[in-house]
Design a protein around this motif. Structure first.
Motif, PDB file in Angstrom:
ATOM      1  N   GLY A 125       0.809  -1.213   0.000  1.00 27.72           N
ATOM      2  CA  GLY A 125       0.000   0.000   0.000  1.00 27.72           C
ATOM      3  C   GLY A 125       0.838   1.256   0.000  1.00 27.72           C
ATOM      4  N   GLY A 126       2.074   1.149   0.457  1.00 30.33           N
ATOM      5  CA  GLY A 126       2.962   2.308   0.442  1.00 30.33           C
ATOM      6  C   GLY A 126       3.162   2.862  -0.943  1.00 30.33           C
ATOM      7  N   ALA A 127       3.180   1.991  -1.960  1.00 32.49           N
ATOM      8  CA  ALA A 127       3.295   2.437  -3.351  1.00 32.49           C
ATOM      9  C   ALA A 127       1.923   2.691  -3.962  1.00 32.49           C
ATOM     10  CB  ALA A 127       4.041   1.389  -4.176  1.00 32.49           C
ATOM     11  N   LEU A 128       0.945   1.824  -3.650  1.00 32.73           N
ATOM     12  CA  LEU A 128      -0.389   1.968  -4.226  1.00 32.73           C
ATOM     13  C   LEU A 128      -1.017   3.308  -3.872  1.00 32.73           C
ATOM     14  CD1 LEU A 128      -2.737   0.703  -5.796  1.00 32.73           C
ATOM     15  CD2 LEU A 128      -3.490  -0.385  -3.668  1.00 32.73           C
ATOM     16  N   ALA A 129      -0.653   3.857  -2.725  1.00 29.11           N
ATOM     17  CA  ALA A 129      -1.191   5.146  -2.306  1.00 29.11           C
ATOM     18  C   ALA A 129      -0.913   6.250  -3.314  1.00 29.11           C
ATOM     19  CB  ALA A 129      -0.608   5.530  -0.944  1.00 29.11           C
ATOM     20  N   LEU A 130       0.161   6.113  -4.099  1.00 29.98           N
ATOM     21  CA  LEU A 130       0.483   7.102  -5.132  1.00 29.98           C
ATOM     22  C   LEU A 130       0.219   6.560  -6.534  1.00 29.98           C
ATOM     23  CD1 LEU A 130       3.790   8.806  -3.922  1.00 29.98           C
ATOM     24  CD2 LEU A 130       1.424   9.377  -3.385  1.00 29.98           C
ATOM     25  N   ALA A 131      -0.318   5.346  -6.641  1.00 31.93           N
ATOM     26  CA  ALA A 131      -0.472   4.716  -7.952  1.00 31.93           C
ATOM     27  C   ALA A 131      -1.923   4.364  -8.286  1.00 31.93           C
ATOM     28  CB  ALA A 131       0.397   3.464  -8.037  1.00 31.93           C
ATOM     29  N   ALA A 132      -2.883   4.990  -7.587  1.00 31.76           N
ATOM     30  CA  ALA A 132      -4.296   4.803  -7.940  1.00 31.76           C
ATOM     31  C   ALA A 132      -4.625   5.808  -9.035  1.00 31.76           C
ATOM     32  CB  ALA A 132      -5.179   5.007  -6.707  1.00 31.76           C
ATOM     33  N   ALA A 133      -4.114   5.541 -10.235  1.00 26.89           N
ATOM     34  CA  ALA A 133      -4.072   6.529 -11.297  1.00 26.89           C
ATOM     35  C   ALA A 133      -4.785   6.068 -12.558  1.00 26.89           C
ATOM     36  CB  ALA A 133      -2.612   6.861 -11.631  1.00 26.89           C
ATOM     37  N   ASN A 134      -5.029   7.017 -13.466  1.00 24.35           N
ATOM     38  CA  ASN A 134      -5.607   6.670 -14.772  1.00 24.35           C
ATOM     39  C   ASN A 134      -4.696   5.727 -15.543  1.00 24.35           C
ATOM     40  OD1 ASN A 134      -6.659   9.808 -14.411  1.00 24.35           O
ATOM     41  ND2 ASN A 134      -8.178   8.444 -15.329  1.00 24.35           N
ATOM     42  N   LYS A 135      -3.394   5.980 -15.465  1.00 28.64           N
ATOM     43  CA  LYS A 135      -2.413   5.137 -16.134  1.00 28.64           C
ATOM     44  C   LYS A 135      -1.272   4.845 -15.168  1.00 28.64           C
ATOM     45  CE  LYS A 135      -4.280   4.968 -20.285  1.00 28.64           C
ATOM     46  NZ  LYS A 135      -4.666   3.704 -20.953  1.00 28.64           N
ATOM     47  N   VAL A 136      -0.879   3.577 -15.104  1.00 27.12           N
ATOM     48  CA  VAL A 136       0.241   3.172 -14.255  1.00 27.12           C
ATOM     49  C   VAL A 136       1.333   2.619 -15.146  1.00 27.12           C
ATOM     50  CG1 VAL A 136       1.009   1.710 -12.355  1.00 27.12           C
ATOM     51  CG2 VAL A 136      -1.313   2.655 -12.334  1.00 27.12           C
ATOM     52  N   LEU A 137       2.470   3.294 -15.136  1.00 25.80           N
ATOM     53  CA  LEU A 137       3.630   2.884 -15.921  1.00 25.80           C
ATOM     54  C   LEU A 137       4.634   2.214 -14.990  1.00 25.80           C
ATOM     55  CD1 LEU A 137       2.151   5.069 -17.586  1.00 25.80           C
ATOM     56  CD2 LEU A 137       4.385   5.983 -18.243  1.00 25.80           C
ATOM     57  N   ILE A 138       5.481   1.382 -15.550  1.00 24.81           N
ATOM     58  CA  ILE A 138       6.509   0.726 -14.748  1.00 24.81           C
ATOM     59  C   ILE A 138       7.770   0.579 -15.582  1.00 24.81           C
ATOM     60  CG2 ILE A 138       5.727  -1.607 -15.391  1.00 24.81           C
ATOM     61  CD1 ILE A 138       6.498  -2.486 -12.522  1.00 24.81           C
ATOM     62  N   LEU A 139       8.905   0.825 -14.958  1.00 23.91           N
ATOM     63  CA  LEU A 139      10.172   0.614 -15.646  1.00 23.91           C
ATOM     64  C   LEU A 139      10.409  -0.885 -15.848  1.00 23.91           C
ATOM     65  CD1 LEU A 139      12.454   3.314 -14.032  1.00 23.91           C
ATOM     66  CD2 LEU A 139      11.920   3.091 -16.446  1.00 23.91           C
ATOM     67  N   GLU A 140      11.144  -1.204 -16.890  1.00 20.47           N
ATOM     68  CA  GLU A 140      11.326  -2.572 -17.362  1.00 20.47           C
ATOM     69  C   GLU A 140      11.783  -3.542 -16.279  1.00 20.47           C
ATOM     70  OE1 GLU A 140      13.963  -4.861 -20.839  1.00 20.47           O
ATOM     71  OE2 GLU A 140      14.164  -2.687 -20.507  1.00 20.47           O
ATOM     72  N   HIS A 141      12.663  -3.097 -15.389  1.00 14.74           N
ATOM     73  CA  HIS A 141      13.193  -3.984 -14.356  1.00 14.74           C
ATOM     74  C   HIS A 141      12.714  -3.596 -12.959  1.00 14.74           C
ATOM     75  CE1 HIS A 141      15.523  -5.704 -17.519  1.00 14.74           C
ATOM     76  NE2 HIS A 141      16.265  -4.635 -17.679  1.00 14.74           N
ATOM     77  N   SER A 142      11.584  -2.909 -12.886  1.00 10.88           N
ATOM     78  CA  SER A 142      10.969  -2.619 -11.597  1.00 10.88           C
ATOM     79  C   SER A 142      10.030  -3.752 -11.211  1.00 10.88           C
ATOM     80  CB  SER A 142      10.200  -1.295 -11.658  1.00 10.88           C
ATOM     81  OG  SER A 142      11.080  -0.205 -11.764  1.00 10.88           O
ATOM     82  N   VAL A 143       9.605  -3.763  -9.953  1.00  8.73           N
ATOM     83  CA  VAL A 143       8.660  -4.765  -9.460  1.00  8.73           C
ATOM     84  C   VAL A 143       7.545  -4.055  -8.697  1.00  8.73           C
ATOM     85  CG1 VAL A 143      10.362  -6.630  -9.339  1.00  8.73           C
ATOM     86  CG2 VAL A 143      10.025  -5.143  -7.349  1.00  8.73           C
ATOM     87  N   ALA A 168     -15.429  11.584 -17.227  1.00 10.07           N
ATOM     88  CA  ALA A 168     -14.774  10.612 -18.115  1.00 10.07           C
ATOM     89  C   ALA A 168     -13.487  10.081 -17.489  1.00 10.07           C
ATOM     90  CB  ALA A 168     -14.483  11.251 -19.461  1.00 10.07           C
ATOM     91  N   LEU A 169     -12.745  10.945 -16.804  1.00 10.22           N
ATOM     92  CA  LEU A 169     -11.509  10.507 -16.149  1.00 10.22           C
ATOM     93  C   LEU A 169     -11.809   9.517 -15.028  1.00 10.22           C
ATOM     94  CD1 LEU A 169      -9.656  13.938 -16.001  1.00 10.22           C
ATOM     95  CD2 LEU A 169      -8.857  11.906 -17.229  1.00 10.22           C
ATOM     96  N   ARG A 170     -12.840   9.793 -14.247  1.00 13.50           N
ATOM     97  CA  ARG A 170     -13.203   8.869 -13.173  1.00 13.50           C
ATOM     98  C   ARG A 170     -13.699   7.541 -13.736  1.00 13.50           C
ATOM     99  NH1 ARG A 170     -15.663  13.872 -11.011  1.00 13.50           N
ATOM    100  NH2 ARG A 170     -14.258  14.670  -9.384  1.00 13.50           N
ATOM    101  N   ALA A 171     -14.457   7.614 -14.810  1.00 10.83           N
ATOM    102  CA  ALA A 171     -14.973   6.386 -15.428  1.00 10.83           C
ATOM    103  C   ALA A 171     -13.843   5.542 -16.000  1.00 10.83           C
ATOM    104  CB  ALA A 171     -15.978   6.739 -16.521  1.00 10.83           C
ATOM    105  N   GLN A 172     -12.871   6.198 -16.644  1.00 13.77           N
ATOM    106  CA  GLN A 172     -11.724   5.468 -17.206  1.00 13.77           C
ATOM    107  C   GLN A 172     -10.924   4.803 -16.096  1.00 13.77           C
ATOM    108  OE1 GLN A 172      -8.277   6.236 -16.822  1.00 13.77           O
ATOM    109  NE2 GLN A 172      -7.561   4.686 -18.268  1.00 13.77           N
ATOM    110  N   ARG A 173     -10.729   5.525 -15.004  1.00 14.35           N
ATOM    111  CA  ARG A 173      -9.960   4.992 -13.878  1.00 14.35           C
ATOM    112  C   ARG A 173     -10.689   3.809 -13.236  1.00 14.35           C
ATOM    113  NH1 ARG A 173      -9.911   9.551 -10.994  1.00 14.35           N
ATOM    114  NH2 ARG A 173      -8.387  10.592 -12.300  1.00 14.35           N
ATOM    115  N   ARG A 174     -11.994   3.953 -13.090  1.00 12.10           N
ATOM    116  CA  ARG A 174     -12.784   2.873 -12.505  1.00 12.10           C
ATOM    117  C   ARG A 174     -12.717   1.616 -13.373  1.00 12.10           C
ATOM    118  NH1 ARG A 174     -16.926   5.673 -11.701  1.00 12.10           N
ATOM    119  NH2 ARG A 174     -18.023   5.270 -13.658  1.00 12.10           N
ATOM    120  N   ALA A 175     -12.884   1.795 -14.681  1.00 13.35           N
ATOM    121  CA  ALA A 175     -12.828   0.655 -15.599  1.00 13.35           C
ATOM    122  C   ALA A 175     -11.449   0.010 -15.585  1.00 13.35           C
ATOM    123  CB  ALA A 175     -13.191   1.108 -17.011  1.00 13.35           C
TER     124      ALA A 175
END
Length: 318
Positions: free
Chosen positions: A202-220, A300-307
């Motif tokens: 949750g320490g990371a999810l707290a900042l990642a409840a987003a419309n788009k979540v990107l991740i670096l290739e070798h991140s976890v 629309a942003l909230r709907a996209q995030r929810r979906a």
């Protein structure tokens, strides 16, 4: 220099190249040039092949590498005219989470990130990337500000998890994380998050409840560390490597499971091999995602995030 175990053949070859280069200098211009070029090509190929075939545990080690770009590197490299805003207006200021106003490639934004620190002094200052409740309450305050002034939010997550100490629990860390997740999901402005290293619980999810979540290739990105999963779920009967593989925490697994939306390529040798190139790649990906969300109204942003979050785990399990 922090060398990972599987990187040793690469560093040993690079040491031989350095020795040969010094010998070439003593012999004069052009000496041993062909041999040096051949060895450099061999080192580049070895690096590419090594990083192309990393397993989940090796990727976890890369994600934790202290030489990877940190939040402060992304803020300094991508956010112009950055003005840091401090405090949660309730208890104090947690320097693990850094946030404020600035311009991203000319676009006004609110930027928020988790900083681990790069040496002893800065690691103590930023609590090794383990945020306290007031850090997450500061993040909520900044998201409120972003919505009030119609500014997109960009966030950078790199943490093993929130700080679990008694004082943190007494000040309501679980509620603070929940409120931060709730605020991210309810925002009427675009938000794009990047998992830049460890995405811990949750320490990371707290900042990642987003419309788009990107991740670096070798991140976890995971609900618990491989060591923690091994201890709690298997009572130490497996290795952390086996746990990491079973948990499906790599960027590639997460993309297949709809947990992240995009994998950002790292330079050969990982993000720590070329920080500037990594920051540029993250900036390019952020710009594309923000452009794609531009023009969407709050509903629309909230709907996209929810979906997006409802779709997690609904495909890719075959």
């Amino acid at each position: 220099m922090n060398t990972l175990e599987f990187e040793r053949p690469i560093t040993e070859l690079e040491a031989k190249i350095a020795d040969l280069a010094r010998l070439a200098e003593t012999l004069g211009s052009g000496a041993l040039e062909a041999e040096l070029e051949a060895m450099k090509a061999r080192a580049d190929e070895l690096r590419r092949n090594t990083y192309r075939s990393l397993d989940a545990w090796q990727k976890t080690q890369v994600a934790r590498h202290p030489g990877r770009p940190h939040c402060v590197d992304y803020l300094s490299g991508l956010i112009e005219e950055f003005v840091e805003l401090r405090g949660d207006r309730g208890f104090g200021d947690d320097q693990t989470i850094i946030g404020g106003l600035g311009r991203f490639r000319g676009r006004p934004v609110v930027a928020i990130g988790i900083e681990k620190g790069h040496d002893t002094a800065s690691r103590l200052k930023h609590n090794f990337g383990a945020a306290r409740p007031e850090g997450y309450r500061k993040a909520v305050r900044l998201m409120d500000l972003a919505e009030r002034f119609n500014l997109p939010v960009v966030s950078f997550a790199d943490t093993a998890g929130a700080y679990p100490g008694a004082a943190s629990e007494e000040r309501g860390v679980a509620q603070a994380i929940a409120r931060s997740i709730e605020r991210g999901l309810s925002l009427g402005v675009a938000n794009v998050a990047v998992i830049t290293g460890e995405g811990g619980s949750g320490g990371a999810l707290a900042l990642a409840a987003a419309n788009k979540v990107l991740i670096l290739e070798h991140s976890v990105y995971s609900v618990i560390s491989p060591e923690g999963a091994n201890s709690i779920l298997w009572r130490g009967a497996r290795t952390p490597g086996e746990a990491a593989s079973a948990m499906k925490i790599t960027a590639q697994d997460l993309l297949r499971l709809n947990i992240v939306d995009r994998v950002v390529a790292e330079p050969p040798g990982g993000a720590h091999a070329d920080k500037e190139a990594t920051v540029r790649s993250v900036g390019d990906a952020l710009a594309e995602e923000l452009d794609a969300l531009e023009g969407l109204d709050p509903a629309a942003l909230r709907a996209q995030r929810r979906a997006r979050f409802y779709a997690i785990g609904r495909r890719g399990l075959d």
